[in-house]
Design an enzyme around this catalytic site. Structure first.
Site, PDB file in Angstrom:
ATOM      1  N   PHE A   1       1.146   5.227   0.718  1.00 43.85           N
ATOM      2  CA  PHE A   1       0.543   6.280   1.535  1.00 43.85           C
ATOM      3  C   PHE A   1       1.141   7.628   1.157  1.00 43.85           C
ATOM      4  CE2 PHE A   1       0.015   2.406   3.873  1.00 43.85           C
ATOM      5  CZ  PHE A   1      -1.153   2.533   4.605  1.00 43.85           C
TER       6      PHE A   1
ATOM      7  N   THR B   1       0.844  -1.191   0.000  1.00 42.66           N
ATOM      8  CA  THR B   1       0.000   0.000   0.000  1.00 42.66           C
ATOM      9  C   THR B   1       0.879   1.241   0.000  1.00 42.66           C
ATOM     10  OG1 THR B   1      -1.811  -1.100   1.159  1.00 42.66           O
ATOM     11  CG2 THR B   1      -1.794   1.292   1.211  1.00 42.66           C
TER      12      THR B   1
END
Length: 399
Positions: free
Chosen positions: A271, A269
């Protein structure tokens, strides 16, 4: 100021300070030891006062990992309650430690990303993505760390929309490997699990592994991975397991039944780190720039826009389109087929170049010739941290 009620101001301030003092006494969020972005390490708040986490040490979180499920449930009450939109109306009480807002509860992957981006930070949990933006805008937090895309689940469209709605600046990025664990109350076994709860993307990312483990339990989606673990402990659900991080299991005193259960070992992921002020672009290291723009409807308009980067050998790392909310549909008369409807889009682009680079400046200058709207969301250092691939799924307990 006309209509300003000084008594209400002091009452609101006292309510905030009372809650802040409670957080200061009880909150025990452990910061990760990962490396921070060099440009961000020195950007700490210059305000004075005590921080939310106070002087609590890392060892104090161990009390939450008690093997007794009842003890873990009772100690769970000392964790900070995520900020809601209503909380943000209260005046802040600033501390000397960098405060970083994230969406979720302690143990969420967003908290791990915040600690990786700012190792010495004071993480502040928020209930919604909107609250994280407002926490920074209202000076309750100094930074926000929000997920923007996952290698398996794709883009988090809500945060793209919020980037445009708010005036925060992207000042960095951090990429976090997602290592899922299957966890339950102490004493539970895989054979006794009848339901698995987690965020819908997390459930999708472990489906094959759970099946291979022989787990024929029902899947149920909730808002947050760590929140799923918190819910199980709060309600003493002995036949229910959660898919969350190993840290969530530690915080809420749960047993890890299996670790590394993500179907794809490359699950990652990305960010974004947000601040009220932009950082100064540089050319002595690799930078990335994020922009959003709109185009007038015309043949080849998008091709011409993208050619501004291709002609200057600027690599585009991502392009995302979102309908314009103020005028999502354009109606065009067509004599052959009646009325045709076209969506009008905003285009979000990430490209590998600093705004201090003349190539980037010239590319945006050319883009302005075709764009009806353009905004630079941020020019920031790229995350170049090496990623260590996880091992194979490991069953820790089946008894």
């Amino acid at each position: 100021m006309a209509g300003y009620n000084l008594g209400e101001f002091y009452a609101t301030r006292d309510a905030w300070n009372s809650r802040h003092a409670q957080w200061q006494s009880h909150c025990a969020i452990v910061s990760s030891q990962s490396a921070a972005q060099p440009e961000e390490q020195h950007e700490h708040s210059k305000n004075t006062g005590s921080g939310i986490n106070g002087d609590l040490k890392e060892g104090s979180i161990q009390i939450l990992a008690a093997s007794n499920g009842a003890a873990a449930k009772s100690m769970m009450m000392i964790l900070p309650k995520p900020l809601s939109i209503a909380d943000l109306a209260m005046p802040p009480s600033h501390g000397s430690t960098l405060r970083v807002a994230y969406q979720g509860v302690p143990g969420a992957y967003s908290e791990a990303a915040a600690s990786k981006a700012y190792p010495e930070c004071e993480p502040i949990p928020c209930e919604q993505f909107e609250a994280t933006f407002q926490a920074v805008e209202l000076w309750i937090a100094d930074r926000a760390v929000l997920p923007i895309e996952n290698s398996l689940g794709g883009s988090i469209h809500r945060n793209y929309d919020l980037l445009l709605r708010h005036r925060l600046h992207i000042v960095g990025e951090v990429q976090l490997p997602v290592h899922h664990c299957l966890m339950a109350l102490p004493g539970a076994s895989i054979e006794g699990i009848r339901r698995v709860i987690s965020h819908p993307q997390a459930l999708a990312q472990v489906e094959h592994t759970l099946t291979n483990l022989g787990l024929q339990a029902a899947r149920e989606a909730v808002d947050d991975t760590a929140g799923a673990a918190q819910h199980i402990v709060a309600n003493n659900l002995r036949d229910t397991a959660a898919v969350a991080s190993a840290r969530a299991a530690e915080i809420y005193g749960m047993d890890v039944l299996a670790s590394g259960i993500q179907d794809d070992p490359g699950n990652m992921t990305r960010f974004l780190m947000l601040a009220r002020e932009p950082i100064i672009p540089r050319t002595d290291r690799r930078f990335k720039t994020s922009i959003v723009f709109a185009l007038e409807e015309a043949p080849g308009a998008l091709f011409k826009a993208l050619s501004a980067f291709a002609l200057r050998n600027i690599n585009l790392t991502k392009i995302e389109s979102r309908p314009q909310k103020n005028r999502p549909v354009r109606v065009v008369d067509d004599s052959n087929h009646g009325t045709a409807k076209y969506f009008e889009y905003l285009f979000y682009i990430d490209f590998e170049a600093s705004m201090a680079d003349p190539r980037a400046q010239n590319a945006l200058g050319q883009l302005q010739e075709f764009a009806s709207f353009i905004r630079v969301l941020g020019s920031y250092p790229m995350d170049m941290t090496p990623v260590v691939p996880p091992g194979k799924p490991k069953v820790i307990s089946t008894t």
